[in-house]
Structure formats: structure tokens, C-alpha cells
Design a protein around this motif. Structure first.
Motif, PDB file in Angstrom:
ATOM      1  N   TYR A  24      30.483  41.256  41.108  1.00 39.02           N
ATOM      2  CA  TYR A  24      30.157  41.751  39.764  1.00 39.02           C
ATOM      3  C   TYR A  24      31.145  42.858  39.404  1.00 39.02           C
ATOM      4  N   GLN A  25      31.691  42.793  38.202  1.00 41.65           N
ATOM      5  CA  GLN A  25      32.615  43.842  37.769  1.00 41.65           C
ATOM      6  C   GLN A  25      32.080  44.515  36.503  1.00 41.65           C
ATOM      7  N   PRO A  26      31.889  45.839  36.573  1.00 43.21           N
ATOM      8  CA  PRO A  26      31.318  46.547  35.424  1.00 43.21           C
ATOM      9  C   PRO A  26      32.230  46.511  34.194  1.00 43.21           C
TER      10      PRO A  26
ATOM     11  N   VAL B  26      30.264  38.367  36.016  1.00 39.22           N
ATOM     12  CA  VAL B  26      29.989  37.657  37.264  1.00 39.22           C
ATOM     13  C   VAL B  26      31.230  36.866  37.652  1.00 39.22           C
ATOM     14  N   LEU B  27      31.739  37.079  38.875  1.00 38.94           N
ATOM     15  CA  LEU B  27      32.951  36.387  39.307  1.00 38.94           C
ATOM     16  C   LEU B  27      32.705  35.685  40.643  1.00 38.94           C
ATOM     17  N   THR B  28      33.011  34.422  40.674  1.00 41.63           N
ATOM     18  CA  THR B  28      32.663  33.593  41.825  1.00 41.63           C
ATOM     19  C   THR B  28      33.781  33.584  42.868  1.00 41.63           C
ATOM     20  N   ARG B  29      33.412  33.595  44.121  1.00 46.22           N
ATOM     21  CA  ARG B  29      34.354  33.495  45.237  1.00 46.22           C
ATOM     22  C   ARG B  29      33.873  32.417  46.202  1.00 46.22           C
ATOM     23  N   TRP B  30      34.828  31.836  46.904  1.00 45.85           N
ATOM     24  CA  TRP B  30      34.497  30.809  47.898  1.00 45.85           C
ATOM     25  C   TRP B  30      34.976  31.276  49.262  1.00 45.85           C
TER      26      TRP B  30
ATOM     27  N   VAL C   2      28.589  35.560  32.347  1.00 45.99           N
ATOM     28  CA  VAL C   2      29.032  34.455  33.202  1.00 45.99           C
ATOM     29  C   VAL C   2      30.153  33.700  32.484  1.00 45.99           C
ATOM     30  N   ASN C   3      31.179  33.303  33.267  1.00 44.36           N
ATOM     31  CA  ASN C   3      32.293  32.544  32.699  1.00 44.36           C
ATOM     32  C   ASN C   3      31.944  31.059  32.609  1.00 44.36           C
ATOM     33  N   LEU C   4      32.252  30.447  31.493  1.00 39.75           N
ATOM     34  CA  LEU C   4      32.043  29.008  31.337  1.00 39.75           C
ATOM     35  C   LEU C   4      33.390  28.304  31.193  1.00 39.75           C
TER      36      LEU C   4
ATOM     37  N   LEU D 215      27.819  34.784  27.739  1.00 31.47           N
ATOM     38  CA  LEU D 215      28.685  33.746  28.287  1.00 31.47           C
ATOM     39  C   LEU D 215      30.096  33.983  27.798  1.00 31.47           C
ATOM     40  N   GLU D 216      31.053  33.957  28.722  1.00 29.39           N
ATOM     41  CA  GLU D 216      32.460  34.150  28.358  1.00 29.39           C
ATOM     42  C   GLU D 216      33.135  32.785  28.288  1.00 29.39           C
ATOM     43  N   ILE D 217      33.724  32.499  27.153  1.00 31.33           N
ATOM     44  CA  ILE D 217      34.394  31.216  26.977  1.00 31.33           C
ATOM     45  C   ILE D 217      35.817  31.466  26.507  1.00 31.33           C
TER      46      ILE D 217
ATOM     47  N   ILE E 173      34.573  35.644  23.466  1.00 29.09           N
ATOM     48  CA  ILE E 173      35.821  34.906  23.696  1.00 29.09           C
ATOM     49  C   ILE E 173      36.620  35.629  24.766  1.00 29.09           C
ATOM     50  N   ASP E 174      36.939  34.918  25.840  1.00 32.58           N
ATOM     51  CA  ASP E 174      37.629  35.503  26.988  1.00 32.58           C
ATOM     52  C   ASP E 174      39.135  35.328  26.836  1.00 32.58           C
ATOM     53  N   ASP E 175      39.909  36.147  27.519  1.00 29.37           N
ATOM     54  CA  ASP E 175      41.377  36.017  27.563  1.00 29.37           C
ATOM     55  C   ASP E 175      41.960  35.903  26.160  1.00 29.37           C
ATOM     56  N   PHE E 176      41.439  36.640  25.212  1.00 25.40           N
ATOM     57  CA  PHE E 176      41.902  36.468  23.839  1.00 25.40           C
ATOM     58  C   PHE E 176      43.379  36.843  23.730  1.00 25.40           C
TER      59      PHE E 176
ATOM     60  N   ASP F  23      43.048  39.759  26.583  1.00 26.60           N
ATOM     61  CA  ASP F  23      43.574  39.328  27.876  1.00 26.60           C
ATOM     62  C   ASP F  23      44.274  40.465  28.607  1.00 26.60           C
ATOM     63  N   LYS F  24      44.115  40.466  29.942  1.00 28.02           N
ATOM     64  CA  LYS F  24      44.641  41.600  30.706  1.00 28.02           C
ATOM     65  C   LYS F  24      46.156  41.691  30.661  1.00 28.02           C
ATOM     66  N   SER F  25      46.850  40.582  30.364  1.00 24.01           N
ATOM     67  CA  SER F  25      48.317  40.642  30.332  1.00 24.01           C
ATOM     68  C   SER F  25      48.823  41.585  29.232  1.00 24.01           C
TER      69      SER F  25
ATOM     70  N   ALA G  76      38.483  45.418  26.392  1.00 24.00           N
ATOM     71  CA  ALA G  76      39.821  45.284  26.974  1.00 24.00           C
ATOM     72  C   ALA G  76      39.659  45.057  28.465  1.00 24.00           C
ATOM     73  N   GLU G  77      40.259  44.000  28.991  1.00 17.90           N
ATOM     74  CA  GLU G  77      40.187  43.779  30.442  1.00 17.90           C
ATOM     75  C   GLU G  77      41.534  44.114  31.059  1.00 17.90           C
ATOM     76  N   GLY G  78      41.528  44.397  32.387  1.00 17.52           N
ATOM     77  CA  GLY G  78      42.783  44.769  33.042  1.00 17.52           C
ATOM     78  C   GLY G  78      43.150  46.219  32.810  1.00 17.52           C
ATOM     79  N   VAL G  79      42.136  47.079  32.606  1.00 21.38           N
ATOM     80  CA  VAL G  79      42.394  48.513  32.447  1.00 21.38           C
ATOM     81  C   VAL G  79      42.586  49.113  33.839  1.00 21.38           C
ATOM     82  N   GLU G  80      43.806  49.526  34.109  1.00 20.75           N
ATOM     83  CA  GLU G  80      44.120  49.975  35.471  1.00 20.75           C
ATOM     84  C   GLU G  80      44.432  51.456  35.565  1.00 20.75           C
TER      85      GLU G  80
ATOM     86  N   GLN H 155      37.231  47.162  30.970  1.00 25.16           N
ATOM     87  CA  GLN H 155      36.917  46.590  32.280  1.00 25.16           C
ATOM     88  C   GLN H 155      38.217  46.568  33.058  1.00 25.16           C
ATOM     89  N   GLY H 156      38.180  46.918  34.317  1.00 19.86           N
ATOM     90  CA  GLY H 156      39.412  46.871  35.095  1.00 19.86           C
ATOM     91  C   GLY H 156      39.348  47.726  36.335  1.00 19.86           C
ATOM     92  N   TYR H 157      40.426  47.648  37.120  1.00 23.47           N
ATOM     93  CA  TYR H 157      40.456  48.330  38.414  1.00 23.47           C
ATOM     94  C   TYR H 157      40.354  49.849  38.256  1.00 23.47           C
ATOM     95  N   TYR H 158      40.726  50.376  37.077  1.00 26.40           N
ATOM     96  CA  TYR H 158      40.590  51.819  36.885  1.00 26.40           C
ATOM     97  C   TYR H 158      39.144  52.236  37.122  1.00 26.40           C
TER      98      TYR H 158
HETATM   99  O1    G Z   1      39.861  35.505  32.901  1.00 25.94           O
HETATM  100  P1    G Z   1      38.804  36.535  33.213  1.00 25.94           P
HETATM  101  O2    G Z   1      38.725  37.586  32.182  1.00 25.94           O
HETATM  102  O3    G Z   1      37.460  35.975  33.512  1.00 25.94           O
HETATM  103  O4    G Z   1      39.332  37.261  34.516  1.00 25.94           O
HETATM  104  C1    G Z   1      38.659  38.327  35.068  1.00 25.94           C
HETATM  105  C2    G Z   1      39.356  38.631  36.347  1.00 25.94           C
HETATM  106  O5    G Z   1      40.383  39.582  36.175  1.00 25.94           O
HETATM  107  C3    G Z   1      38.435  39.215  37.358  1.00 25.94           C
HETATM  108  O6    G Z   1      38.000  38.226  38.171  1.00 25.94           O
HETATM  109  C4    G Z   1      39.231  40.222  38.133  1.00 25.94           C
HETATM  110  O7    G Z   1      39.487  39.797  39.463  1.00 25.94           O
HETATM  111  C5    G Z   1      40.520  40.340  37.380  1.00 25.94           C
HETATM  112  N1    G Z   1      40.682  41.735  37.023  1.00 25.94           N
HETATM  113  C6    G Z   1      39.726  42.576  36.578  1.00 25.94           C
HETATM  114  N2    G Z   1      40.203  43.805  36.333  1.00 25.94           N
HETATM  115  C7    G Z   1      41.525  43.741  36.622  1.00 25.94           C
HETATM  116  C8    G Z   1      42.551  44.719  36.572  1.00 25.94           C
HETATM  117  O8    G Z   1      42.377  45.878  36.202  1.00 25.94           O
HETATM  118  N3    G Z   1      43.790  44.296  36.954  1.00 25.94           N
HETATM  119  C9    G Z   1      44.031  43.016  37.373  1.00 25.94           C
HETATM  120  N4    G Z   1      45.264  42.698  37.750  1.00 25.94           N
HETATM  121  N5    G Z   1      43.074  42.091  37.453  1.00 25.94           N
HETATM  122  C10   G Z   1      41.823  42.440  37.060  1.00 25.94           C
END
Ligand code: G
Ligand code: G
Ligand code: MN
Length: 456
Positions: free
Chosen positions: A189-191, A205-209, A261-263, A293-295, A323-326, A347-349, A380-384, A401-404
Motif C-alpha cells: 500500500y502506498q499513501p 494498492v500495488l500487487t507483487r508476486w 485499486v488499479n484496473l 479505481l485507477e484506470i 485516470i492513472d498515468d495521465f 504520470d510520474k515521468s 501527482a505521482e512520483g514525488v521524490e 504520492q511518491g518515495y518522498y
Molecule cells: O502506474 P501506477 O501509477 O499505478 O504506478 C504506481 C507505481 O509507481 C507504484 O507501484 C510505485 O512502485 C511506483 N512509484 C511510486 N512512487 C514513486 C516514486 O516516487 N518514484 C518512482 N520512481 N516510482 C514510484
């Protein structure tokens, strides 16, 4: 033994031992196991203090010796990693058993001069002749496995041939099917943080295997397999079921939080999804408005009419869509307006390097304005970094949302985040602040392991 080995050049002696072991194993049904161990410098470890560093590595050495056989060789490699040679093992299971034993011993907190340090080892594993037919390559293979362990933040990774050539081609449908049944999947789970008050606003919610041989497999590798084979349907139901149960458990503990949850595109093409979601929320006893739901844009564009129908039915249950990865897809903005979505995630990019890349900063700002003009909540995702966070606050972005703030973490660590004072929702920026005091050298005040856990 320690003395003898450190007096020699580690790598040379090790090479000798390794060649010997390989020669011996060639006449035997046994294999040679190699563990490469990297100990993460812990957050508060004063690396400059050489006396303390020496004591630290001596204690690690003693621990290793305590769990290994006398016939096993330990060497400190030139780059600081520790190599353990197991000269005669029956197979991968033996080596993994030893790796686990080593991990649990090393992971005990270490006391030095009255200070407590967390030890975070990671292990790369390779076997002769299974993974390599010669000594040089074996070390290289273990190194690749170790790099994979660091990358995937897994405690140990067994070398798999496929790691050499990036995408793994060997994930089979039957294995994935078994994984769903045999509980090899698990959730992190990522806050998502509300930028107005610094509180946790939701959890993705992020799935791992956890594959028994290949180690931890990220969703980028198995979700495409699941999509190709149709297994994405039972997989997503499993994810929904588990995460709703978890959400229920948190709610029962007084933690009022929702999940996202991602769909996949395929999920939206399944006619049964609305009924299944209605059934799950009802049987688990979670209000549907706790579910988001994230799509992705491409998922919606696949068959817009059909997905529109499914989306609307699910929305009518009270579930929200984001909407995910916009920014990475090709959505028609006209179409976007008609969708029953309430939020978008940039999108985090675009976000990851917005501090230094002006173009990205402009894009992020424009997406935020676009989202707001469409009446959407923008995340905003990928906030570091703190700088990225500050810029987002300036742009009036709603959530980050992000590693920060936090890596994706297991459920029990989420509960601990919420248990921190002040009671009630956790102040994540507070956790971040206490973390930075820890990284500034030796921490004299109270160390908060939970705060430190969440950040690199
Ligand atoms: O595509 P989606 O938004 O569902 O991807 C989320 C994924 O992005 C998470 O599973 C996580 O592992 C990754 N993620 C989350 N925060 C960061 C971040 O700050 N930097 C990077 N590089 N990846 C991240
Ligand atoms: O967590 P990580 O950054 O490795 O995630 C990589 C990608 O996998 C992200 O785009 C994320 O949305 C996706 N993903 C993670 N878990 C799931 C899941 O349960 N279902 C689907 N469809 N995608 C997922
Ligand atoms: Mn997502």
C-alpha cells in the motif's frame, strides 16, 4: 580466520577457494552456492566514524560465522560486499535456507556504544553449475541477483538466467494461475498525501508476486501475462477482495481510510465487474465510497462505449474513478469530459524531474489546471523530493504520492503509520521531518524507526 582473511586480498583468496570448490563439485552431484551480501548503511550510521565502522563490520562478521559452517568461506570483497561460499549444497533450496538463516541473524538490531542500529542486508544468490559453468561468471551472476534484490527491495534474490536479458520471457500462465491460488501474490500500500494538510488521504494498492524460484516479480512483468491470458480477471478480483478485507480491518481498528485499486482494460470489458464489485463491498461490509479505481487512458479508449457503460454502473454504486498515468496516453479531451471520473493522476515521468526540467514543470502545472477546470481532483505521482513537493503546493495540486513520503509498504506498516502520535490520521510531513534529522548524522533525539522506514 577473520585475521587470516582480511590480511589477504579478499578477492584473490576468494577466487582460489571458489575454483577449488568448483573443481570438487565437478566430481560430485553437489553444487556450489554463492551468496553476495550487501549491508545497507542504516539511516543514522555515522560512516565517518571509522572506529565504529570497524566494530560494526566485526560484529557482522561474528554473526555470519555463528550461522555458517566452518567449511563455508566468508570474504569481504574489494567493493565492501560480503561473499559467502557454500562449497557443497544439494540445490537451490539449501542455499535459500542458508540465506534466510543469515538474514534473520544479521537483521537483529545491533548495539554499538549504547546506540542501536538497524541492519538491512540484501543477498544475491547464484549456484554452480546451475547458473554458471565457471567461477568468474558465478560471481557476476550473484552480483546481478544482488542488484535485482536492491532494485526490487527484496531481501534476497536467486539469480535467474532471464535477469540477464531484461524482460523475463518465462512467466507462464499455469504458474500465475497457481500463484493466485497458492497465495504467492501479496499487496503493498502506498499513501497518497493531501497537500493542504499533510495527512494521508488514501492508499494505492500495488500487487507483487513472490515467486518460489524467481523471487519477487514486479507487476510490470506479470500483469501483461495476466492480461494476455485472461487471468487478469481472477487476479483483479483477488486484489479487490484482499484489499477490501484489509480496509475493513483498518476501519475496525479506527483507521478511517479508503483504497485505490488499479484496473486493466480487460477488467472494464468484463460485463460482470459491476455486480462483482457490488457483491464484494456488500459481503465485506465496506461502503463502496471507500473504494477508488485507477484506470489508464488507454483502458478507457479501448472500446469507449462499452467501458462507459461499465464505468457508469460501477460509479452508481458509489465507487470513484481516477485516470492513472495521465499524460502518457492519447485521450480525447472531449471524451474525458464525459467520463464519470473524479480525479486524475499525473504520470510520474513528468513529476520525477520537474525541479530541473522546466518543460516538465510547465506540463505538470498545465495538467493541474486542466484537471481543476474539468472539476477533477489532481494527484501527482512520483514525488521524490521536497522541491517537487513544494512546487506542487505552489501549483495547488491536491494530492501527492511518491518515495518522498513513502514507498509502497505492507499493511502492518500502514497501521503503524496511523498509530503514531498525534492520534488519528498520521501527519506524514511530520514523519518526513523527523527522518531528516536522522539522516544528518548521529541522531541524539529519539529515533523513530517507523518514520525512517518509509523513506530511502
Ligand atoms: O502506474 P501506477 O501509477 O499505478 O504506478 C504506481 C507505481 O509507481 C507504484 O507501484 C510505485 O512502485 C511506483 N512509484 C511510486 N512512487 C514513486 C516514486 O516516487 N518514484 C518512482 N520512481 N516510482 C514510484
Ligand atoms: O508497483 P509498481 O510501480 O511496480 O507498479 C507498476 C505498474 O503495475 C503500475 O502501473 C501499477 O498500476 C501496475 N499494477 C500494480 N498492481 C496492479 C494490479 O493489481 N492490477 C493492475 N491492473 N495493475 C497493477
Ligand atoms: Mn496506479
Amino acid at each position: 580466520m577473520h585475521q587470516a582473511i582480511t590480511d589477504l586480498s579478499g578477492n584473490t583468496l576468494f577466487e582460489l577457494r571458489l575454483r577449488q570448490a568448483i573443481l570438487a563439485a565437478q566430481h560430485d552431484v553437489k553444487q556450489v552456492g554463492l551468496l553476495l551480501i550487501d549491508i545497507d548503511a542504516t539511516d543514522n550510521f555515522p560512516i565517518q566514524d571509522s572506529a565504529l565502522a570497524k566494530e560494526f563490520s566485526e560484529k557482522i562478521w561474528i554473526r555470519l560465522r555463528a550461522v555458517l559452517r566452518d567449511s563455508d568461506t566468508i570474504v569481504r570483497m574489494d567493493d565492501g560486499e560480503l561473499a559467502v561460499l557454500l562449497p557443497s549444497v544439494a540445490g537451490t533450496e539449501d542455499v535459500i535456507f542458508v540465506a534466510r538463516k543469515v538474514l534473520s541473524k544479521l537483521e537483529e538490531p545491533l548495539l554499538l556504544e549504547g546506540l542501536k542500529f538497524d541492519v538491512r542486508p540484501r543477498i544475491g544468490i547464484a549456484l554452480f553449475p546451475e547458473h554458471s559453468s565457471n567461477a568468474d561468471n558465478l560471481v557476476h551472476r550473484a552480483d546481478i541477483a544482488l542488484a535485482a534484490a536492491k532494485r526490487t527491495r527484496n531481501k534476497y534474490v536467486l539469480y535467474a538466467h532471464e535477469q540477464n536479458n531484461a524482460p523475463r520471457a518465462v512467466l507462464h500462465m499455469s504458474e500465475l494461475r497457481r500463484a493466485i491460488v497458492a497465495d504467492q501474490l501479496f499487496l503493498l500500500y502506498q499513501p497518497k498525501i493531501d497537500l493542504k494538510n499533510g495527512l494521508i488521504a488514501g492508499l494505492e494498492v500495488l500487487t507483487r508476486w513472490q515467486h518460489p524460484e524467481l523471487g519477487l516479480i514486479p507487476p510490470d512483468e506479470f500483469i501483461p501475462v495476466a492480461e494476455r491470458t485472461g487471468l487478469i480477471i481472477p487476479l483483479t478480483l483477488w486484489v479487490l477482495h484482499q484489499s477490501l478485507l484489509q480496509c475493513r480491518a483498518w476501519n475496525d481498528m479506527g483507521i478511517d481510510i479508503g483504497i485505490a485499486v488499479n484496473l486493466s482494460m480487460w477488467n472494464l470489458e468484463a460485463q460482470e465487474l459491476p455486480d462483482q464489485i457490488a457483491g464484494l463491498t456488500k459481503s465485506i461490509g465496506m461502503p463502496a465510497d471507500k473504494l477508488e479505481l485507477e484506470i489508464t487512458e488507454s483502458a478507457i479508449m479501448g472500446d469507449p462505449q462499452r467501458t462507459m457503460r461499465t464505468l457508469t454502473l460501477i460509479r452508481d454504486l458509489g465507487v470513484r474513478f481516477t485516470i492513472d498515468d495521465f499524460g502518457t496516453g492519447y485521450s480525447s479531451l472531449a471524451h474525458l469530459r464525459k467520463l464519470p471520473v473524479t480525479g486524475m493522476k499525473i504520470d510520474k515521468s513528468f513529476v520525477q524531474n520537474m525541479e530541473s526540467d522546466r518543460d516538465n514543470a510547465v506540463i505538470v502545472r498545465s495538467i493541474i489546471d486542466l484537471g481543476h477546470n474539468l472539476g477533477l481532483k489532481v494527484t501527482a505521482e512520483g514525488v521524490e523530493t521536497q522541491e517537487a513537493k513544494d512546487m506542487l503546493v505552489g501549483f495547488e495540486c491536491d494530492e501527492a504520492q511518491g518515495y518522498y513520503y513513502s514507498y509502497p509498504i505492507p499493511a502492518h506498516e500502514i497501521a503503524q503509520l496511523f498509530r503514531k502520535p498525534p492520534l488519528g490520521p498520521t501527519d506524514c510531513s511530520l514523519a518526513a521531518a523527523s527522518f531528516s534529522t536522522i539522516t544528518n548524522g548521529r541522531n541524539e533525539t529519539t529515533r523513530d524507526p517507523q518514520a525512517a522506514l518509509q523513506r530511502p
